[in-house]
Design an enzyme around this catalytic site. Structure first.
Site, mmCIF file in Angstrom:
data_model
loop_
_atom_site.group_PDB
_atom_site.id
_atom_site.type_symbol
_atom_site.label_atom_id
_atom_site.label_comp_id
_atom_site.label_asym_id
_atom_site.label_seq_id
_atom_site.Cartn_x
_atom_site.Cartn_y
_atom_site.Cartn_z
ATOM 1 N N GLU A 174 48.512 38.319 46.068
ATOM 2 C CA GLU A 174 49.764 37.747 45.555
ATOM 3 C C GLU A 174 50.430 38.695 44.568
ATOM 4 O O GLU A 174 49.764 39.385 43.806
ATOM 5 C CB GLU A 174 49.466 36.460 44.783
ATOM 6 N N CYS A 197 54.667 41.367 38.740
ATOM 7 C CA CYS A 197 53.269 41.158 38.369
ATOM 8 C C CYS A 197 52.428 41.394 39.617
ATOM 9 O O CYS A 197 52.653 40.752 40.644
ATOM 10 C CB CYS A 197 53.090 39.733 37.851
ATOM 11 N N CYS A 252 38.334 37.705 42.357
ATOM 12 C CA CYS A 252 37.908 38.194 41.039
ATOM 13 C C CYS A 252 36.524 37.643 40.743
ATOM 14 O O CYS A 252 36.197 36.519 41.097
ATOM 15 C CB CYS A 252 38.899 37.735 39.967
ATOM 16 N N CYS A 262 36.809 33.100 34.961
ATOM 17 C CA CYS A 262 37.499 32.356 33.890
ATOM 18 C C CYS A 262 37.776 30.927 34.357
ATOM 19 O O CYS A 262 38.236 30.709 35.481
ATOM 20 C CB CYS A 262 38.806 33.052 33.516
ATOM 21 N N CYS A 301 41.256 29.623 35.883
ATOM 22 C CA CYS A 301 41.939 30.524 36.817
ATOM 23 C C CYS A 301 41.567 30.237 38.267
ATOM 24 O O CYS A 301 40.393 30.175 38.617
ATOM 25 C CB CYS A 301 41.568 31.959 36.460
ATOM 26 N N CYS A 357 48.486 31.598 39.268
ATOM 27 C CA CYS A 357 48.070 32.779 39.990
ATOM 28 C C CYS A 357 46.868 32.458 40.890
ATOM 29 O O CYS A 357 45.917 31.834 40.462
ATOM 30 C CB CYS A 357 47.715 33.810 38.932
HETATM 31 S S1 SF4 Z 1 42.029 35.231 34.527
HETATM 32 FE FE1 SF4 Z 1 41.379 35.056 36.661
HETATM 33 S S2 SF4 Z 1 41.954 36.994 37.606
HETATM 34 FE FE2 SF4 Z 1 41.998 37.299 35.374
HETATM 35 S S3 SF4 Z 1 39.923 38.048 34.860
HETATM 36 FE FE3 SF4 Z 1 39.865 35.815 34.618
HETATM 37 S S4 SF4 Z 1 39.124 35.073 36.614
HETATM 38 FE FE4 SF4 Z 1 39.833 37.178 36.924
#
Ligand code: SF4
Length: 345
Positions: A92, A105, A112, A116, A119, A333
């Protein structure tokens, strides 16, 4: 492995041409086609001889992203793209229009591994790193699609850029190369969730990009509850790395702080945060968190956001509330890609 043409720097491309028995100036021409004219294929490259194109087709890989989906906000024209990579994976990117210019962006990885809690990009894990060419191509494809020039780039989409360090550094050099799009490093922001050794390594590179740290909490305990990386690098350690970054580069660090109702948005949190970063030359971006359906986090109320901002300002800290762009196109995101993956199942 075929040569990844779009990821070669200006100098590397000229060397590669020599290795292929060609004149170095062919490298300059190819670089201009790819990084100035944003050619989507060899067919566009009118002054490159057919014999060289054939050689490249055999020995090199030249791919371009394709638009799989694009949602356009009726409110502010923000465009959210889902791109297909050559291997079928999806990433994306978002185009936002600001008074100071167009900002894109981009993503730096497919998925990932950082986990987090707030996210959506991490819910399906990590698949692979993006190459410098694939990161550049997100910007190129958007310029190509809209016909509008991009002036600012933030690496804040899916992925942890510092977990793809060499490629991200090369991407920065190529994006700011005068032979390419020539976007000033001052207009490039790279975010990290706090990989300390990499922040320190970046500080030594003498770049003039902005470093943005995803902070999201005012103490170690709360940060560790939201971000597993905090178990590896303690909050004070990360902030010390940011201090070093400022000392070495002279670039003010940005702190990203997503406000989650009842989790990190109290007056006490604002006070604690002020103590934590009050001595630093920094800027805080407050982000009303985007709810994601897989987690039960709720965005702070408007009043709570304002209270938090005022408290930081009273303590002498620079703060902005991140304007919500593309509210009507379902912003968090990683969600567009997830939706696509769900549809495929
Ligand atoms: S916010 Fe999401 S994309 Fe960014 S480091 Fe944390 S888990 Fe990964």
């Amino acid at each position: 492995m075929p040569i990844d043409l779009k990821s070669l720097s200006y100098d590397e491309l000229q060397e590669t041409m020599k290795d292929l028995g060609e004149k170095a100036f062919r490298g300059k021409q190819l670089y201009e086609w790819m990084h100035v004219h944003l050619a989507r294929s060899y067919e566009d490259m009118t002054n490159i001889p057919k014999s060289l194109k054939e050689k490249l087709m055999q020995q090199a890989e030249y791919t371009s992203l394709t638009v799989e989906d694009c949602q356009i906000s009726a409110i502010d024209g923000t465009r959210k793209y889902l791109f297909a990579l050559a291997d079928g994976n999806m990433v994306e990117s978002v185009l936002m229009h600001y008074k100071h210019g167009n900002s894109v962006c981009i993503s730096s990885q497919v998925g990932c591994k950082m986990g987090c809690r707030f996210c959506a990009s991490t819910l399906d894990g990590w698949l692979r790193n993006l190459t410098p060419g694939e990161m550049l191509d997100q910007i190129y494809a958007i310029q190509h699609d809209t016909g509008e020039r991009v002036s600012n780039v933030v690496v804040m989409g899916t992925g942890e850029p510092m977990d793809n360090f060499d490629n991200i550094v090369k991407f920065i050099h190529m994006l700011s190369d005068e032979h390419g799009l020539n976007i000033s490093q001052r207009n490039i922001t790279v975010s990290t969730c706090g990989l300390v050794p990499r922040i320190l390594q970046l500080a030594d590179l003498n770049l003039s990009i902005t470093l943005a740290l995803s902070l999201h909490a005012s103490n170690q305990e709360k940060r560790a509850a939201l971000m597993p990386i905090a178990n590896a690098f303690e909050i004070h350690e990360v902030l010390d790395a940011c201090r070093t970054y400022f000392d070495k580069t002279g670039r003010r660090v940005s702190f990203e702080y997503s406000l989650v109702a009842g989790v990190n948005d109290s007056e006490e949190d604002a006070r604690e945060l002020s103590e934590l970063i009050g001595d630093m030359n920094c800027h805080v971006n407050l982000i009303p968190v985007n709810p994601i359906k897989e987690r039960d986090y709720v965005s702070s109320t408007h009043d709570a956001v304002l209270r938090f901002k005022n408290r930081l300002e009273k303590n002498g800290i620079n703060v902005t509330i991140r304007r919500e762009m593309g509210r009507d196109i379902d912003g968090a995101c990683g969600q567009l890609r997830r939706k696509h993956l769900e549809r495929k199942d």
